[in-house]
Design an enzyme around this catalytic site. Sequence first.
Site, PDB file in Angstrom:
ATOM      1  N   ASP A   1      -9.241  -3.031  -5.817  1.00 10.90           N
ATOM      2  CA  ASP A   1      -9.103  -4.084  -4.804  1.00 10.90           C
ATOM      3  C   ASP A   1      -9.929  -3.803  -3.557  1.00 10.90           C
ATOM      4  O   ASP A   1      -9.686  -4.379  -2.504  1.00 10.90           O
ATOM      5  CB  ASP A   1      -7.632  -4.267  -4.427  1.00 10.90           C
ATOM      6  CG  ASP A   1      -7.030  -3.035  -3.744  1.00 10.90           C
ATOM      7  OD1 ASP A   1      -7.750  -2.031  -3.559  1.00 10.90           O
ATOM      8  OD2 ASP A   1      -5.832  -3.070  -3.399  1.00 10.90           O
TER       9      ASP A   1
ATOM     10  N   HIS B   1      -7.610  -5.485  -0.495  1.00  6.39           N
ATOM     11  CA  HIS B   1      -6.436  -4.638  -0.314  1.00  6.39           C
ATOM     12  C   HIS B   1      -5.570  -5.070   0.873  1.00  6.39           C
ATOM     13  O   HIS B   1      -4.338  -5.022   0.788  1.00  6.39           O
ATOM     14  CB  HIS B   1      -6.876  -3.187  -0.127  1.00  6.39           C
ATOM     15  CG  HIS B   1      -5.746  -2.215  -0.016  1.00  6.39           C
ATOM     16  ND1 HIS B   1      -4.942  -1.883  -1.079  1.00  6.39           N
ATOM     17  CD2 HIS B   1      -5.255  -1.516   1.048  1.00  6.39           C
ATOM     18  CE1 HIS B   1      -4.028  -1.021  -0.707  1.00  6.39           C
ATOM     19  NE2 HIS B   1      -4.184  -0.785   0.588  1.00  6.39           N
TER      20      HIS B   1
ATOM     21  N   SER C   1       0.826  -1.207   0.000  1.00 10.29           N
ATOM     22  CA  SER C   1       0.000   0.000   0.000  1.00 10.29           C
ATOM     23  C   SER C   1       0.862   1.260   0.000  1.00 10.29           C
ATOM     24  O   SER C   1       1.715   1.432  -0.860  1.00 10.29           O
ATOM     25  CB  SER C   1      -0.952  -0.031   1.204  1.00 10.29           C
ATOM     26  OG  SER C   1      -1.892   1.006   1.155  1.00 10.29           O
TER      27      SER C   1
END
Length: 689
Positions: free
Chosen positions: A596, A647, A306
């Site tokens: 996602d 995610h 991320s």
Amino acid sequence: MALTRRNRPRRDSDASRDSKASSDTTVSQDSDTRDVRELKHELKAKSRELKSTNNRRFFATRRFLFPLGVMLGVLLGFILIQPADFTEFQTHLALLLDEYEISMPQLPQIDLPQLDLTRVEGEWRRLWANIPEPWKLNNNGLEFTVGDNMAARGLSAKHPVILVPGIISTGLESWSASPEFRPFFRQKLWGGFSMLSQVMFNKERWMASIMLDPITGLDPPGVRVRAAEGIDAASSFIQGYWLWSKIVENLAVMNYDTNNLYLAPYDWRLSYYNLEERDGYFSRLKATIEGFKAREDRRVVLAAHSMGSTVRRNSFKWVESPLHGNGGPDWVEKHVEALITIAGTHLGVAKAMAAFLSGEMKDTVQVHPAGAYVLERFFSRKERQKLFRSWAGSASMWIKGGDAVWGNATWAPDDVANRSHTHGQLFAFRQNAATMSASAVAAHDADKDVQNMTSLEAGTYVLEHTPTYFQRMIATNYSFGLERDEKVLKKNNLDHRKWTNPLEVQLPNAPTTKIYCVYGHGKDTERSYWYAHGEYEYDDIRPDAAGATCANTSDCVSSRPPLDMPMFRKSWIDSEFTNEALAPRVVNGVNMGEGDGTVSLLSLGAMCVEGWKRERWNPARMKVVTVELPHKPVLTIPRGGGMSSDHVDILGSTALNEIILKVAAGAGDEIQDSFVSDIREYARRVQWD
């Protein structure tokens, strides 16, 4: 002689007066009775009216919701509590009572034996052992499996591995020694059940600790909060909710331990400049990589999740810069074998824009009305705004590239066929009063000059509706444009404001270092929004749209005088607007797109499949491999199992773990491009030139 009272003769006037008084009394009583009957009738009618308008189903009543909440809380406790926790139950209870100065009454006459929980623990162990592993939130049924399979092939540890967590993944601890903060010294203020305890019972002090000084971007006076250290700093968020633990477990099977594996935690609230200024983060990361290289005589593999992918990119620019790390232009080539970006936020996140503007996102507007009420009462939108805006690190997820990447008023690269609305309008306002709420209609009529906004216009709008300290923080730390001139790109390599934006800097001069972009696809993701306006109110937020001067979205500063009266129009996501028949689907004011579940597909993959294939941004021609993982969760497993590509849950994905282990073991050449979306077509539509 007896005296007797003589009755006075009754006069006509007296009789008339008594008759009139009696008549008045009767009339008054009749009138009061009639008023009472009318009032009761009105109340009954009003009650029937309210019941007819509030004819809620049983499932929406308190009689159902309260017992349901109790049962869910008990069930969650059963899921999260481990058998070993019972042995320390009394200690934790004593500490909790002491922390809040709760004293139990003394019973000197009664000799109570110490509470023995061994039998309870034994029964709990028996029950826990009968629960299928995939149903436990701290497991997904695939523990160590990938590592066993790789080891069976003869693969073993080769390259040292460094893991870089994403935003909010690293736990934060209190190191404040001030008297008011000593009760939670060395406790986690972010992550773990201690955070939940502080938020529930001590919210004001928790907010004062976790919020940064809006002017300096550092700790407020008297407060010290630092990132937790070690592998456990981001292995789990709270007990039972794993993050990096699955990857660590599989690496351990391949002979990784703390001698060749390092998790690089950081305080994700800080701007990247302050991350080095306060904590020396990039200096320590550089020293760790150089130490691994010297001891193992092998280059390092970095896996970043991320926002961690942006932190990692920023660290390379810092190391190469002669003004900072002074590692030289070939440092990455000498020390780094491969970069694995996991669900990387390369071009930003749409939800960051909504969070900075109104303190909202899909997660807050799509909750049950009862949950929304509790959220607003306990942790209001204004409080969330102040918190988000003080965390300068989160601004690195501001969307980048402007209209060339995210589309204009009529078109966007990732628009679907037969669309009824374009994602290019990041913030849109409904024009049809028939479909708008009463408050939204009134606000729209009072503010007709507000038009739908593209990403570039929305960026300026957000800055104009945020405090001057937030504008200054953005201008001194970040840049969100798109640079096509190669000479300027090279010059930007020395400007720390540009380092978080892959469109304004070049990749390192490391031709043999490989990049692997791995991310999920197939889960609805917020892409753009329908907004509404409210009344003006006084606040410490001072937009002055007319008075703000913006050379570009990264250099927008208000020119208003310092003592003007701040007044702004509130904005919020129009959660009353839902129409799933439209394209794209609209759910509670959020236009859903591909991604996602958190990051849009454009941000996840456009740079990987197109941007970094161009010499302008990748002059060394570093090899970039893109792997898309389809989101196919197992519905009977709480977090989807090894096929989930959400995610966060992607960190437990079987395919991702295989990729990391192969690269770490020197078998990265087995990994090839794999696509399940139309990202290559979307990326070709971006206006790169």
